[in-house]
Motif scaffolding. Structure first.
Motif, PDB file in Angstrom:
ATOM      1  N   HIS A  25       0.522  -1.183  -0.546  1.00 59.71           N
ATOM      2  CA  HIS A  25      -0.140   0.006   0.123  1.00 59.71           C
ATOM      3  C   HIS A  25       0.598   1.241   0.294  1.00 59.71           C
ATOM      4  CE1 HIS A  25      -2.427   3.094   1.764  1.00 59.71           C
ATOM      5  NE2 HIS A  25      -3.498   2.895   1.744  1.00 59.71           N
ATOM      6  N   ASP A  26       2.192   1.102   0.980  1.00 59.84           N
ATOM      7  CA  ASP A  26       2.729   2.502   0.970  1.00 59.84           C
ATOM      8  C   ASP A  26       3.649   2.668  -0.321  1.00 59.84           C
ATOM      9  OD1 ASP A  26       1.871   2.972   3.574  1.00 59.84           O
ATOM     10  OD2 ASP A  26       3.754   1.789   4.591  1.00 59.84           O
ATOM     11  N   ARG A  27       3.622   1.320  -0.718  1.00 58.93           N
ATOM     12  CA  ARG A  27       4.329   1.646  -2.344  1.00 58.93           C
ATOM     13  C   ARG A  27       3.737   2.256  -3.211  1.00 58.93           C
ATOM     14  NH1 ARG A  27       9.797   1.228  -3.783  1.00 58.93           N
ATOM     15  NH2 ARG A  27      10.190   0.186  -5.706  1.00 58.93           N
ATOM     16  N   ALA A  28       2.227   1.218  -4.106  1.00 57.85           N
ATOM     17  CA  ALA A  28       1.571   2.157  -4.497  1.00 57.85           C
ATOM     18  C   ALA A  28       0.980   3.774  -4.535  1.00 57.85           C
ATOM     19  CB  ALA A  28       0.200   1.187  -4.373  1.00 57.85           C
ATOM     20  N   GLN A  29       0.671   4.037  -2.996  1.00 57.75           N
ATOM     21  CA  GLN A  29       0.733   5.344  -2.727  1.00 57.75           C
ATOM     22  C   GLN A  29       1.489   6.412  -2.912  1.00 57.75           C
ATOM     23  OE1 GLN A  29       0.570   6.034   1.736  1.00 57.75           O
ATOM     24  NE2 GLN A  29      -0.802   8.057   0.950  1.00 57.75           N
ATOM     25  N   SER A  30       3.158   6.095  -2.603  1.00 54.89           N
ATOM     26  CA  SER A  30       4.271   7.066  -3.318  1.00 54.89           C
ATOM     27  C   SER A  30       3.897   6.707  -4.541  1.00 54.89           C
ATOM     28  CB  SER A  30       5.556   6.087  -2.286  1.00 54.89           C
ATOM     29  OG  SER A  30       5.953   5.490  -3.277  1.00 54.89           O
ATOM     30  N   ARG A  31       3.806   5.721  -5.491  1.00 56.77           N
ATOM     31  CA  ARG A  31       3.684   5.724  -7.322  1.00 56.77           C
ATOM     32  C   ARG A  31       2.299   6.886  -6.937  1.00 56.77           C
ATOM     33  NH1 ARG A  31       6.466   0.677  -9.656  1.00 56.77           N
ATOM     34  NH2 ARG A  31       8.161   0.541  -8.805  1.00 56.77           N
ATOM     35  N   CYS A  32       1.289   5.999  -6.429  1.00 62.90           N
ATOM     36  CA  CYS A  32       0.127   6.845  -7.205  1.00 62.90           C
ATOM     37  C   CYS A  32       0.073   8.670  -7.015  1.00 62.90           C
ATOM     38  CB  CYS A  32      -0.962   6.630  -6.524  1.00 62.90           C
ATOM     39  SG  CYS A  32      -1.468   4.870  -6.946  1.00 62.90           S
ATOM     40  N   SER A  33       0.922   9.381  -5.908  1.00 67.22           N
ATOM     41  CA  SER A  33       1.463  11.045  -5.893  1.00 67.22           C
ATOM     42  C   SER A  33       2.014  11.054  -6.997  1.00 67.22           C
ATOM     43  CB  SER A  33       1.665  10.759  -4.709  1.00 67.22           C
ATOM     44  OG  SER A  33       2.744  10.448  -4.181  1.00 67.22           O
ATOM     45  N   ALA A  34       2.682  10.443  -7.375  1.00 68.67           N
ATOM     46  CA  ALA A  34       4.004  10.887  -8.533  1.00 68.67           C
ATOM     47  C   ALA A  34       3.000  11.564  -9.593  1.00 68.67           C
ATOM     48  CB  ALA A  34       4.294  10.123  -9.375  1.00 68.67           C
ATOM     49  N   SER A  35       3.274  12.862 -10.040  1.00 68.12           N
ATOM     50  CA  SER A  35       2.879  13.554 -10.624  1.00 68.12           C
ATOM     51  C   SER A  35       2.222  13.429 -12.265  1.00 68.12           C
ATOM     52  CB  SER A  35       3.551  15.041 -11.454  1.00 68.12           C
ATOM     53  OG  SER A  35       4.421  14.366 -12.091  1.00 68.12           O
ATOM     54  N   ILE A  42      -7.141   4.466 -12.567  1.00 68.93           N
ATOM     55  CA  ILE A  42      -6.909   3.578 -11.993  1.00 68.93           C
ATOM     56  C   ILE A  42      -6.552   2.004 -11.757  1.00 68.93           C
ATOM     57  CG2 ILE A  42      -7.596   1.967  -9.991  1.00 68.93           C
ATOM     58  CD1 ILE A  42      -9.253   5.310  -8.903  1.00 68.93           C
ATOM     59  N   ALA A  43      -7.052   2.069 -13.040  1.00 69.31           N
ATOM     60  CA  ALA A  43      -6.887   1.127 -13.738  1.00 69.31           C
ATOM     61  C   ALA A  43      -4.823   0.092 -14.695  1.00 69.31           C
ATOM     62  CB  ALA A  43      -8.198   0.030 -14.741  1.00 69.31           C
ATOM     63  N   GLU A  44      -4.791   1.364 -15.256  1.00 71.82           N
ATOM     64  CA  GLU A  44      -4.047   1.624 -15.779  1.00 71.82           C
ATOM     65  C   GLU A  44      -3.025   1.242 -14.633  1.00 71.82           C
ATOM     66  OE1 GLU A  44      -1.647   4.906 -19.409  1.00 71.82           O
ATOM     67  OE2 GLU A  44      -3.588   5.347 -18.252  1.00 71.82           O
ATOM     68  N   VAL A  45      -2.913   2.608 -13.752  1.00 74.50           N
ATOM     69  CA  VAL A  45      -1.860   2.177 -12.451  1.00 74.50           C
ATOM     70  C   VAL A  45      -2.046   0.973 -12.158  1.00 74.50           C
ATOM     71  CG1 VAL A  45      -1.305   3.640 -10.766  1.00 74.50           C
ATOM     72  CG2 VAL A  45      -1.813   5.063 -12.314  1.00 74.50           C
ATOM     73  N   LEU A  56      -6.847  -0.701  -5.372  1.00 74.08           N
ATOM     74  CA  LEU A  56      -6.055   0.234  -5.940  1.00 74.08           C
ATOM     75  C   LEU A  56      -7.672   1.037  -5.486  1.00 74.08           C
ATOM     76  CD1 LEU A  56      -3.132   1.803  -6.085  1.00 74.08           C
ATOM     77  CD2 LEU A  56      -3.484   1.762  -8.532  1.00 74.08           C
ATOM     78  N   GLY A  57      -8.315   1.179  -6.041  1.00 77.33           N
ATOM     79  CA  GLY A  57      -9.473   2.190  -6.163  1.00 77.33           C
ATOM     80  C   GLY A  57     -10.090   2.596  -4.567  1.00 77.33           C
ATOM     81  N   ARG A  58      -9.552   1.802  -4.065  1.00 80.72           N
ATOM     82  CA  ARG A  58     -10.192   1.678  -2.734  1.00 80.72           C
ATOM     83  C   ARG A  58      -9.358   2.954  -1.726  1.00 80.72           C
ATOM     84  NH1 ARG A  58     -11.766  -3.238  -2.884  1.00 80.72           N
ATOM     85  NH2 ARG A  58      -9.917  -4.463  -2.163  1.00 80.72           N
TER      86      ARG A  58
END
Length: 116
Positions: A25-35, A42-45, A56-58
């Motif tokens: 979750h932390d890794r995905a959160q950091s990746r998702c916060s990238a500009s 969400i599906a692509e990420v 990931l949507g949740r």
């Protein structure tokens, strides 16, 4: 046995699934916060991270709620470490409340038996 999820080696089996999920979750959160990820679906990420898009949507919805609540109160949102510490402290308080309740009952029992 390890597996790689979201570009991170995650131990499987014999470990805490909650801890493993937290790392992912932390890794995905950091990746998702990238500009660059802000303009992707969400599906692509999720596909890029090797995660289920519903999961990931949740996480994204939770993060948006967390940021929204912080902005309404005019405070900075808690970091992941602060949220973990808060959860640990809440568990500790709950455990101590149980201990106090038990000790109250025990002291009442011994006080009642001492006066006989």
């Amino acid at each position: 046995m390890d597996t790689e999820i979201a570009g991170l080696k995650v131990p499987l089996g014999g470990g805490s699934h909650v801890a493993e999920a937290s790392v992912v979750h932390d890794r995905a959160q950091s990746r998702c916060s990238a500009s660059s990820d802000r303009f992707r679906s969400i599906a692509e990420v999720a596909r890029d991270l090797g995660l289920n898009d519903g999961l990931l949507g949740r996480w994204v919805a939770d993060e948006r709620r967390r940021l929204g609540a912080a902005s309404q109160t005019g405070q900075e949102p808690l970091t992941a470490a602060e949220r973990d510490e808060l959860a640990r402290l809440r568990r500790q308080v709950a455990e101590q409340e149980k201990d106090i309740a038990f000790l109250k009952k025990a002291s009442a029992y011994f006080a009642a038996n001492h006066q006989r």
